[in-house]
Design a protein around this motif. Structure first.
Motif, PDB file in Angstrom:
ATOM      1  N   ILE A  61       0.831  -1.280   0.129  1.00  0.00           N
ATOM      2  CA  ILE A  61       0.091   0.006  -0.133  1.00  0.00           C
ATOM      3  C   ILE A  61       0.749   1.025   0.100  1.00  0.00           C
ATOM      4  O   ILE A  61       0.674   2.135  -0.811  1.00  0.00           O
ATOM      5  CB  ILE A  61      -1.038   0.043   1.234  1.00  0.00           C
ATOM      6  CG1 ILE A  61      -2.100  -0.952   0.877  1.00  0.00           C
ATOM      7  CG2 ILE A  61      -1.327   1.364   1.545  1.00  0.00           C
ATOM      8  CD1 ILE A  61      -3.106  -1.064   2.111  1.00  0.00           C
TER       9      ILE A  61
ATOM     10  N   SER B 216     -13.423  -0.133   8.327  1.00  0.00           N
ATOM     11  CA  SER B 216     -13.129   0.508   7.035  1.00  0.00           C
ATOM     12  C   SER B 216     -14.374   1.578   6.644  1.00  0.00           C
ATOM     13  O   SER B 216     -14.051   2.597   6.262  1.00  0.00           O
ATOM     14  CB  SER B 216     -12.584  -0.437   6.025  1.00  0.00           C
ATOM     15  OG  SER B 216     -12.717   0.344   4.894  1.00  0.00           O
TER      16      SER B 216
ATOM     17  N   PHE C 285     -14.797   4.282   9.088  1.00  0.00           N
ATOM     18  CA  PHE C 285     -13.798   5.340   8.752  1.00  0.00           C
ATOM     19  C   PHE C 285     -14.295   6.081   7.641  1.00  0.00           C
ATOM     20  O   PHE C 285     -13.967   7.180   7.669  1.00  0.00           O
ATOM     21  CB  PHE C 285     -12.417   4.709   8.594  1.00  0.00           C
ATOM     22  CG  PHE C 285     -11.074   5.625   8.573  1.00  0.00           C
ATOM     23  CD1 PHE C 285     -10.711   5.969   9.919  1.00  0.00           C
ATOM     24  CD2 PHE C 285     -10.838   6.460   7.390  1.00  0.00           C
ATOM     25  CE1 PHE C 285      -9.717   6.972   9.563  1.00  0.00           C
ATOM     26  CE2 PHE C 285      -9.916   7.235   7.520  1.00  0.00           C
ATOM     27  CZ  PHE C 285      -8.983   7.453   8.502  1.00  0.00           C
ATOM     28  N   GLY C 286     -14.735   5.472   6.404  1.00  0.00           N
ATOM     29  CA  GLY C 286     -14.957   6.267   5.376  1.00  0.00           C
ATOM     30  C   GLY C 286     -15.955   7.251   5.694  1.00  0.00           C
ATOM     31  O   GLY C 286     -16.059   8.192   5.166  1.00  0.00           O
TER      32      GLY C 286
ATOM     33  N   ALA D  18      -7.865  14.463   6.029  1.00  0.00           N
ATOM     34  CA  ALA D  18      -7.519  13.622   5.054  1.00  0.00           C
ATOM     35  C   ALA D  18      -8.041  14.560   3.751  1.00  0.00           C
ATOM     36  O   ALA D  18      -7.653  14.912   2.789  1.00  0.00           O
ATOM     37  CB  ALA D  18      -7.997  12.301   4.950  1.00  0.00           C
TER      38      ALA D  18
ATOM     39  N   LEU E 168      -1.286  13.342   3.531  1.00  0.00           N
ATOM     40  CA  LEU E 168      -2.244  12.467   2.986  1.00  0.00           C
ATOM     41  C   LEU E 168      -1.641  10.912   2.877  1.00  0.00           C
ATOM     42  O   LEU E 168      -2.445   9.912   3.332  1.00  0.00           O
ATOM     43  CB  LEU E 168      -2.329  12.722   1.617  1.00  0.00           C
ATOM     44  CG  LEU E 168      -3.564  12.232   0.705  1.00  0.00           C
ATOM     45  CD1 LEU E 168      -4.921  12.164   1.548  1.00  0.00           C
ATOM     46  CD2 LEU E 168      -3.503  12.880  -0.737  1.00  0.00           C
TER      47      LEU E 168
ATOM     48  N   ILE F 111      -1.915   9.539   6.517  1.00  0.00           N
ATOM     49  CA  ILE F 111      -3.194   9.128   6.978  1.00  0.00           C
ATOM     50  C   ILE F 111      -3.561   8.086   6.185  1.00  0.00           C
ATOM     51  O   ILE F 111      -4.119   6.927   6.890  1.00  0.00           O
ATOM     52  CB  ILE F 111      -4.077  10.309   6.443  1.00  0.00           C
ATOM     53  CG1 ILE F 111      -3.875  11.576   7.466  1.00  0.00           C
ATOM     54  CG2 ILE F 111      -5.690   9.929   6.678  1.00  0.00           C
ATOM     55  CD1 ILE F 111      -4.773  12.587   7.107  1.00  0.00           C
ATOM     56  N   THR F 112      -3.153   7.777   4.737  1.00  0.00           N
ATOM     57  CA  THR F 112      -3.686   6.700   4.294  1.00  0.00           C
ATOM     58  C   THR F 112      -3.037   5.161   4.961  1.00  0.00           C
ATOM     59  O   THR F 112      -3.550   4.306   5.171  1.00  0.00           O
ATOM     60  CB  THR F 112      -2.965   6.394   2.744  1.00  0.00           C
ATOM     61  OG1 THR F 112      -3.634   7.728   2.091  1.00  0.00           O
ATOM     62  CG2 THR F 112      -3.471   5.438   1.955  1.00  0.00           C
TER      63      THR F 112
ATOM     64  N   SER G 258      -4.530   4.682   8.321  1.00  0.00           N
ATOM     65  CA  SER G 258      -5.806   3.992   8.092  1.00  0.00           C
ATOM     66  C   SER G 258      -5.860   2.481   7.852  1.00  0.00           C
ATOM     67  O   SER G 258      -6.585   1.709   8.243  1.00  0.00           O
ATOM     68  CB  SER G 258      -6.941   4.817   7.316  1.00  0.00           C
ATOM     69  OG  SER G 258      -6.094   4.770   5.973  1.00  0.00           O
ATOM     70  N   ALA G 259      -4.862   2.196   6.883  1.00  0.00           N
ATOM     71  CA  ALA G 259      -4.679   0.791   6.321  1.00  0.00           C
ATOM     72  C   ALA G 259      -4.280   0.079   7.403  1.00  0.00           C
ATOM     73  O   ALA G 259      -4.886  -1.178   7.782  1.00  0.00           O
ATOM     74  CB  ALA G 259      -3.807   0.733   5.224  1.00  0.00           C
TER      75      ALA G 259
ATOM     76  N   VAL H  48      -7.481  -0.855   9.667  1.00  0.00           N
ATOM     77  CA  VAL H  48      -8.164  -1.659   8.981  1.00  0.00           C
ATOM     78  C   VAL H  48      -7.635  -3.149   9.122  1.00  0.00           C
ATOM     79  O   VAL H  48      -8.353  -4.148   9.539  1.00  0.00           O
ATOM     80  CB  VAL H  48      -8.593  -1.448   7.475  1.00  0.00           C
ATOM     81  CG1 VAL H  48      -9.046  -2.599   6.690  1.00  0.00           C
ATOM     82  CG2 VAL H  48      -9.163  -0.297   7.278  1.00  0.00           C
ATOM     83  N   PHE H  49      -6.485  -3.295   8.831  1.00  0.00           N
ATOM     84  CA  PHE H  49      -5.657  -4.564   8.964  1.00  0.00           C
ATOM     85  C   PHE H  49      -5.642  -5.167  10.561  1.00  0.00           C
ATOM     86  O   PHE H  49      -5.830  -6.228  10.765  1.00  0.00           O
ATOM     87  CB  PHE H  49      -4.226  -4.468   8.410  1.00  0.00           C
ATOM     88  CG  PHE H  49      -4.295  -4.583   7.098  1.00  0.00           C
ATOM     89  CD1 PHE H  49      -5.165  -4.887   6.209  1.00  0.00           C
ATOM     90  CD2 PHE H  49      -3.215  -3.719   6.168  1.00  0.00           C
ATOM     91  CE1 PHE H  49      -5.169  -4.778   4.614  1.00  0.00           C
ATOM     92  CE2 PHE H  49      -3.315  -3.244   4.836  1.00  0.00           C
ATOM     93  CZ  PHE H  49      -3.997  -3.995   4.167  1.00  0.00           C
TER      94      PHE H  49
ATOM     95  N   LEU I 286      -5.533  -5.722  -1.063  1.00  0.00           N
ATOM     96  CA  LEU I 286      -4.911  -4.563  -0.998  1.00  0.00           C
ATOM     97  C   LEU I 286      -5.830  -3.289  -1.078  1.00  0.00           C
ATOM     98  O   LEU I 286      -5.684  -2.236  -0.690  1.00  0.00           O
ATOM     99  CB  LEU I 286      -3.765  -4.549  -2.102  1.00  0.00           C
ATOM    100  CG  LEU I 286      -2.562  -3.576  -2.316  1.00  0.00           C
ATOM    101  CD1 LEU I 286      -1.926  -3.875  -1.002  1.00  0.00           C
ATOM    102  CD2 LEU I 286      -2.046  -3.590  -3.682  1.00  0.00           C
TER     103      LEU I 286
ATOM    104  N   GLY J 222      -8.077  -2.615   1.605  1.00  0.00           N
ATOM    105  CA  GLY J 222      -7.307  -2.310   2.922  1.00  0.00           C
ATOM    106  C   GLY J 222      -7.454  -0.552   3.121  1.00  0.00           C
ATOM    107  O   GLY J 222      -7.566  -0.520   4.436  1.00  0.00           O
TER     108      GLY J 222
ATOM    109  N   PRO K  64      -9.506   2.412   3.319  1.00  0.00           N
ATOM    110  CA  PRO K  64     -11.057   2.972   3.320  1.00  0.00           C
ATOM    111  C   PRO K  64     -11.207   3.737   1.668  1.00  0.00           C
ATOM    112  O   PRO K  64     -10.460   4.364   1.240  1.00  0.00           O
ATOM    113  CB  PRO K  64     -11.116   4.134   4.591  1.00  0.00           C
ATOM    114  CG  PRO K  64      -9.727   3.614   5.340  1.00  0.00           C
ATOM    115  CD  PRO K  64      -8.877   3.179   4.399  1.00  0.00           C
TER     116      PRO K  64
ATOM    117  N   ILE L  56     -13.009   6.090   0.427  1.00  0.00           N
ATOM    118  CA  ILE L  56     -13.290   7.241   0.181  1.00  0.00           C
ATOM    119  C   ILE L  56     -11.649   7.736   0.253  1.00  0.00           C
ATOM    120  O   ILE L  56     -11.322   8.686  -0.751  1.00  0.00           O
ATOM    121  CB  ILE L  56     -13.744   8.076   1.375  1.00  0.00           C
ATOM    122  CG1 ILE L  56     -15.451   7.595   1.647  1.00  0.00           C
ATOM    123  CG2 ILE L  56     -13.878   9.410   1.191  1.00  0.00           C
ATOM    124  CD1 ILE L  56     -16.226   8.403   0.720  1.00  0.00           C
ATOM    125  N   LEU L  57     -10.860   7.341   0.964  1.00  0.00           N
ATOM    126  CA  LEU L  57      -9.581   7.713   1.086  1.00  0.00           C
ATOM    127  C   LEU L  57      -8.912   7.328  -0.038  1.00  0.00           C
ATOM    128  O   LEU L  57      -7.922   8.184  -0.895  1.00  0.00           O
ATOM    129  CB  LEU L  57      -8.863   6.866   2.208  1.00  0.00           C
ATOM    130  CG  LEU L  57      -7.612   7.769   3.062  1.00  0.00           C
ATOM    131  CD1 LEU L  57      -8.266   9.226   3.337  1.00  0.00           C
ATOM    132  CD2 LEU L  57      -7.217   6.914   4.070  1.00  0.00           C
TER     133      LEU L  57
END
Lengths: 331, 274
Positions: A23, A261, A264-265, A283, A295, A298-299, A302-303, A306-307, B112, B115, B117, B119-120
């Motif tokens: 990612i 996830s 969060f969205g 974000a 950015l 934050i990605t 947040s990943a 989620v994981f 992947l 993983g 979100p 929107i992001l």
């Protein structure tokens, strides 16, 4: 807990690390591809215009504009792992600090919404699944259909319109009252400001969990052992407690952790509407303001969240389901 | 008293859904000019007989603007669906025919995408393509295949173990033959349903991202932009700016859900004859 169980967890961990690395590579590549000029973003248009060619070249060297992308990525990733995520261009602060502040704001919101929507969704799904085809089922299904067709931001707008603009019950935005010093903000103030955003997030989160739980509950209700139990006269709460609960818990746990996830969205949108200074709003600000370091960070954060959720779900699986714990995890 | 049986009612529902969506698309496409016309003699009108949705602070007819925005959303949904369909089908067949390593790689890629979100991810792609409607369209199209691919893959894995596929393999049929003759016909109904159910997500995400301010463009009033503009005027009591476009958006998304569920009912052998 035998050895295969630990190997299963270990495999999961390795997968998470690999996924996170991938990612970060994709994120980095995307940011490299963006047409934003790094010099202009860091120095500013006006300052750049008044500089001589030599100065620009020096700056380019300083920011590493001409080093190959792979090397750039490696140095960025190396610093990232050591905890140096760069400097946010918008907030003029280290990214780590910005994220820490924003995350602590968001966390309460996310946690409330996550727990509320999980419990409510589970309860509604079970009720609806056990009363398939009756009035309760139809009502819950209809509600879920409407809610899952409603964009989170519009629901936020509606609630804002009703409770803040018309009824003046809740504040219009922000996480703390305006014009009060940081030390004067009480916990009650914070909760008061978080009610509407958390409510919106919970309402939107419920429908998905409820619908999926309902499907599973219907499967269970159609199984032979439930038929047998019904034949013996079991019904209502007892039927659910001793025959349905454990079986429906397993998919519910997956759903609950997979919903992180989505929550969060949703928080990105809801925080935007309520001007709630959390990670989601940061974000959006970073995206609109071309603040690439923030950015990217934050990605990845947040990943990781989620994981982490997925991993917890896998571990909980083992605790709930003895078949998996005793090594049945590998099919 | 029931005049129609369940199957007929479902078909009727599908017909109504399609008519509704077609109407939105057609009126939206026709109203491109009307959506931009400003007329200060009629600004800030509350909903009335002539302008059922009212007008905004520039005197633009909200009904026309909403329809225009929704038709853009539907077109973006079609783009996303077309792309996702292609990707999901290719990946599904690949994991069916090419063995475990490829399958592992595919599920890794799906994880992947899932993983981050959603929107992001859309924000990231939008920034990478230099903001603007193009970025939103490509972003929405590129990110929605994962859920459909996961659905197809799960189904393929189940199918691989089923007796008739195994027998076909034992009879010496090639993997490609099995995929073409045995798997695709079996997968098609679910695939179609999944495709229709992709629309609501695509439309909701598109409206969300444009609402956040990505893909801002004055000529193309995407539904999210219409709503985000109305947010600024909310506090002054102009409730109709946000209410009606939102209701129509919800209705459109809901119609897609109903369409998908109805198709599932018709195509699924378990409920087709109820």
């Amino acid at each position: 807990m035998n050895r295969r169980w630990y190997i299963f967890i270990l495999k999961n961990l390795i997968r998470i690390v690999l996924l996170t690395v991938c990612i970060s590579i994709v994120t980095f590549a995307l940011m490299k591809a963006s047409p934003i000029d790094p010099l202009q973003a860091n120095v500013g248009q006006a300052a750049l215009g008044s500089m001589s060619q030599e100065q620009k070249e020096k700056l380019e060297e300083y920011w590493g504009v001409n080093t190959p992308p792979v090397q750039q990525y490696l140095s960025w990733a190396g610093d990232f792992v050591r905890g140096d995520m760069g400097t946010s261009l918008l907030y003029r602060q280290p990214v780590t600090k910005v994220i820490a502040v924003k995350l602590s704001n968001s966390l309460m919101l996310l946690a409330i919404a996550w727990i509320l929507s999980g419990i409510l969704g589970f309860a509604l799904g079970v009720i609806s699944g056990m009363n398939r085809g009756r009035l309760a089922d139809k009502l819950i299904k209809g509600y879920c259909l409407i809610i899952s067709s409603t964009p989170a931001f519009w629901l936020a707008l509606l609630l804002l319109m009703i409770f803040s603009v018309w009824l003046h019950i809740f504040p219009i935005g922000l996480s703390v009252p305006i014009g009060v010093e940081a030390s004067g903000v009480t916990l009650a103030d914070r909760i008061y400001h978080a009610v509407l955003p958390a409510l919106t997030l919970s309402i939107t989160g419920v429908s998905n969990i409820a619908l999926h739980t309902r499907e599973k509950m219907i499967d269970i209700m159609e199984s032979d052992y439930v038929l047998f139990a019904r034949m013996r006269g079991e019904k209502g709460w007892r039927l659910f407690r001793y025959y349905g609960f454990r079986n429906v818990l397993l998919p519910a746990v997956t759903l609950q952790f997979a919903s992180i996830s989505e929550i969060f969205g949703g928080s990105v949108l809801v925080e935007q509407v309520f001007s709630y200074p959390g990670l989601g709003q940061a974000a959006v600000a970073a995206g609109l303001g071309s603040d690439l370091p923030l950015l990217m960070a934050i990605t990845i954060v947040s990943a990781l969240i989620v994981f982490g959720g997925n991993l917890t779900a896998n571990i909980l699986y083992g605790l709930i389901d003895p078949r998996i714990r005793r090594g049945g995890a590998e099919k | 008293m029931k005049i129609l049986n369940r199957r007929q009612r479902v078909i009727l529902g599908i017909i109504f859904s399609i008519i509704f969506l077609a109407a939105v698309c057609i009126f939206g496409s026709l109203g491109t000019e009307a959506a931009r016309v400003t007329d200060f003699s009629r600004k800030n009108l509350a909903p009335c007989a002539e302008y059922i949705f009212g007008t905004d602070w520039l005197g633009r007819d909200m009904l026309v603007r909403t329809l225009k925005g929704l038709s853009i959303s539907i077109f973006i949904g079609i783009a996303a669906a077309a792309f996702s369909a292609a990707v999901a089908l290719v990946l599904g067949i690949a994991s069916a025919t090419m063995g475990k390593t490829v399958d592992a790689v595919i599920s890794f890629i799906i994880d992947l995408i899932m993983g981050v979100p959603h929107i992001l991810l859309l924000i990231l792609i939008s920034v990478a393509l230099g903001k603007g409607l193009k970025g939103v369209v490509i972003g929405v199209a590129l990110t929605h295949w994962a859920s459909l691919a996961r659905l197809i893959r799960a189904e393929v894995i189940q199918l691989r173990e089923s007796p008739y596929i195994q027998i076909a393999a034992k009879l010496g049929k090639s993997k490609w033959y099995i995929a073409r003759k045995h798997m695709i016909p079996h997968l098609l109904p679910q695939f179609l349903v999944g495709l229709v159910l992709l629309f609501p997500h695509a439309i909701l995400h598109e409206s969300s991202v444009t609402f956040l301010g990505f893909g801002l463009s004055t000529e193309q009033p995407a539904i999210g932009i219409v709503l985000s503009e109305s947010m600024k005027y909310l506090v002054t009591g102009k409730w109709w700016l946000a209410l009606f476009p939102g209701i129509l958006l919800v209705a459109t998304v809901m119609v897609f859900y109903v369409l998908g569920e109805s198709m599932r009912k018709l195509l699924d052998p378990g409920s087709a004859h109820e």
